[in-house]
Design a protein around this motif. Structure first.
Motif, short mmCIF file in Angstrom:
data_model
loop_
_atom_site.label_atom_id
_atom_site.label_comp_id
_atom_site.label_asym_id
_atom_site.label_seq_id
_atom_site.Cartn_x
_atom_site.Cartn_y
_atom_site.Cartn_z
N SER A 248 0.83 -1.20 0.00
CA SER A 248 0.00 0.00 0.00
C SER A 248 0.87 1.26 0.00
N ASN A 249 1.98 1.20 0.76
CA ASN A 249 2.90 2.33 0.84
C ASN A 249 3.99 2.28 -0.24
N ASN A 250 4.03 1.18 -0.98
CA ASN A 250 5.11 0.91 -1.93
C ASN A 250 6.47 1.15 -1.28
N HIS A 251 6.60 0.62 -0.07
CA HIS A 251 7.83 0.80 0.70
C HIS A 251 7.95 -0.36 1.69
N GLY A 252 9.07 -1.05 1.65
CA GLY A 252 9.28 -2.14 2.59
C GLY A 252 10.39 -3.06 2.13
N HIS A 253 10.63 -4.09 2.93
CA HIS A 253 11.72 -5.03 2.62
C HIS A 253 11.40 -6.36 3.28
N ILE A 254 11.40 -7.43 2.48
CA ILE A 254 11.20 -8.79 2.99
C ILE A 254 12.53 -9.53 2.89
N VAL A 255 13.03 -10.00 4.03
CA VAL A 255 14.31 -10.69 4.08
C VAL A 255 14.08 -12.16 4.39
N THR A 256 14.60 -13.03 3.53
CA THR A 256 14.48 -14.48 3.71
C THR A 256 15.84 -15.05 4.10
N VAL A 257 15.93 -15.59 5.30
CA VAL A 257 17.16 -16.25 5.72
C VAL A 257 17.05 -17.71 5.32
N ALA A 258 17.78 -18.07 4.27
CA ALA A 258 17.75 -19.44 3.76
C ALA A 258 19.08 -20.12 4.08
N SER A 259 19.74 -20.68 3.07
CA SER A 259 20.98 -21.42 3.31
C SER A 259 21.60 -21.80 1.98
N ALA A 260 22.90 -22.07 2.01
CA ALA A 260 23.54 -22.66 0.83
C ALA A 260 22.86 -23.99 0.50
N ALA A 261 22.28 -24.63 1.53
CA ALA A 261 21.55 -25.88 1.35
C ALA A 261 20.24 -25.67 0.61
N GLY A 262 19.92 -24.44 0.28
CA GLY A 262 18.77 -24.16 -0.57
C GLY A 262 19.13 -24.13 -2.04
N HIS A 263 20.40 -24.38 -2.34
CA HIS A 263 20.88 -24.41 -3.72
C HIS A 263 21.57 -25.71 -4.08
N THR A 264 22.16 -26.36 -3.10
CA THR A 264 22.85 -27.63 -3.35
C THR A 264 22.60 -28.55 -2.16
N VAL A 265 22.52 -29.86 -2.41
CA VAL A 265 22.08 -30.79 -1.37
C VAL A 265 23.26 -31.40 -0.62
#
Length: 300
Positions: A161-178
């Motif tokens: 609504s404000n066209n202002h913000g930030h979503i941060v996702t803490v993932a892992s290198a394990a989200g790209h390689t097993v």
């Protein structure tokens, strides 16, 4: 045929974009101010979440801290207050959708609209498929990825609504390689990375260019969650180093952060190099940690 001709016509753009990216490597990007922003951090009672809260406190943000661990949460909140920040802390179970939604309503009523959301809470079970209990698999997905949906659905509308913000996702290198013996964790982190990428594209499609996204993908961190990790990629990362990279990425609005940066190269190599070569390369990398093995070979 027309499609391939269109692709050929894009080659000049590819060259220009590549040169632009190369030049930007040598130009420091301006950091944005987060003073006065309402920052909500899940899993703030320890590790990466706690240190991230400290950094936002130093930058004069208003903090909303969530964690299931009341004692750890109170310790983080006390230090953030000592650093001069306004702090609101709630004990929240991020594996519980209704707890997330009800807590989000309290945040909006008592604090206001969240403008930076750091989805950091996570769980990990180091075991093979057979030693990982069904409730553990369910909790891994509930905390590591489903919670991201519920928190984002709760707080993103105000950002849009404000066209202002930030979503941060803490993932892992394990989200790209097993990695063996982290099947549930790797699967959930692949989903978290997919969540970040899909959210990024959806915001672009909706022309909400003021809402930014960042995804953190570190290697093993010395937080005690995984016991005795070793790899030939280098020493186990210290939390302070990872949080330094995360904060730099948030403040410069970087979409994907790999720690160490060579992880990004490995993710590319895994997609283009022959499988036989990658098997040998992974043996050289030699990732090890303590794990429970439930599978028993009947022949033994």
């Amino acid at each position: 045929m027309h499609f391939f001709l269109d692709i050929l016509l894009l080659l000049p753009l590819l060259l220009a974009a590549s040169l632009e990216s190369l030049v930007k490597l040598f130009i420091p990007k301006r950091r944005k101010s987060v003073a006065g922003e309402v920052v909500l951090i899940t899993g703030a009672g320890h590790g990466i979440g706690r240190l991230t809260a400290y950094e936002f406190a130093k930058l004069k943000s208003k903090l909303v801290l969530w964690d299931i661990n009341k004692h750890g949460l109170e310790e983080t909140a006390a230090e953030c207050k000592r650093l001069g920040a306004r702090v609101h802390a709630w004990v929240v179970d991020c594996s519980n959708r209704e707890d997330i939604y009800s807590s989000a309503k309290k945040v909006k009523a008592e604090v206001g609209d969240v403008s930076i959301l750091v989805n950091n809470a996570g769980v990990v079970y180091t075991a093979d498929l057979f030693a990982t209990q069904d409730p553990q698999i369910e909790k891994t997905f509930e905390v590591n990825v489903l919670a991201h949906f519920w928190t984002t659905k709760a707080f993103l509308p105000a950002m849009m609504s404000n066209n202002h913000g930030h979503i941060v996702t803490v993932a892992s290198a394990a989200g790209h390689t097993v990695v063996p013996y982290l099947m549930a964790y790797c699967s959930s982190k692949f989903a978290a990375v997919g969540f970040h990428r899909a959210l990024t594209e959806e915001l672009a499609a909706l022309k909400k260019t003021g809402v930014k996204t960042t995804c953190l993908c570190p290697n093993f961190i010395n937080t005690g969650f995984i016991k005795n990790p070793t790899t030939n990629l280098g020493p186990t990362l210290e939390p302070e180093e990872v949080v330094g990279k995360l904060m730099s990425g948030i403040l410069t609005e970087k979409k994907m952060i790999f720690v160490p940066s060579m992880i990004s190269l490995l993710t590319v190599l895994e997609r283009i190099l022959p499988e036989r070569f990658m098997i040998t390369l992974k043996r050289k990398i030699n990732i090890k940690f303590d794990a429970v093995i439930g599978y028993k070979d009947k022949g033994q």
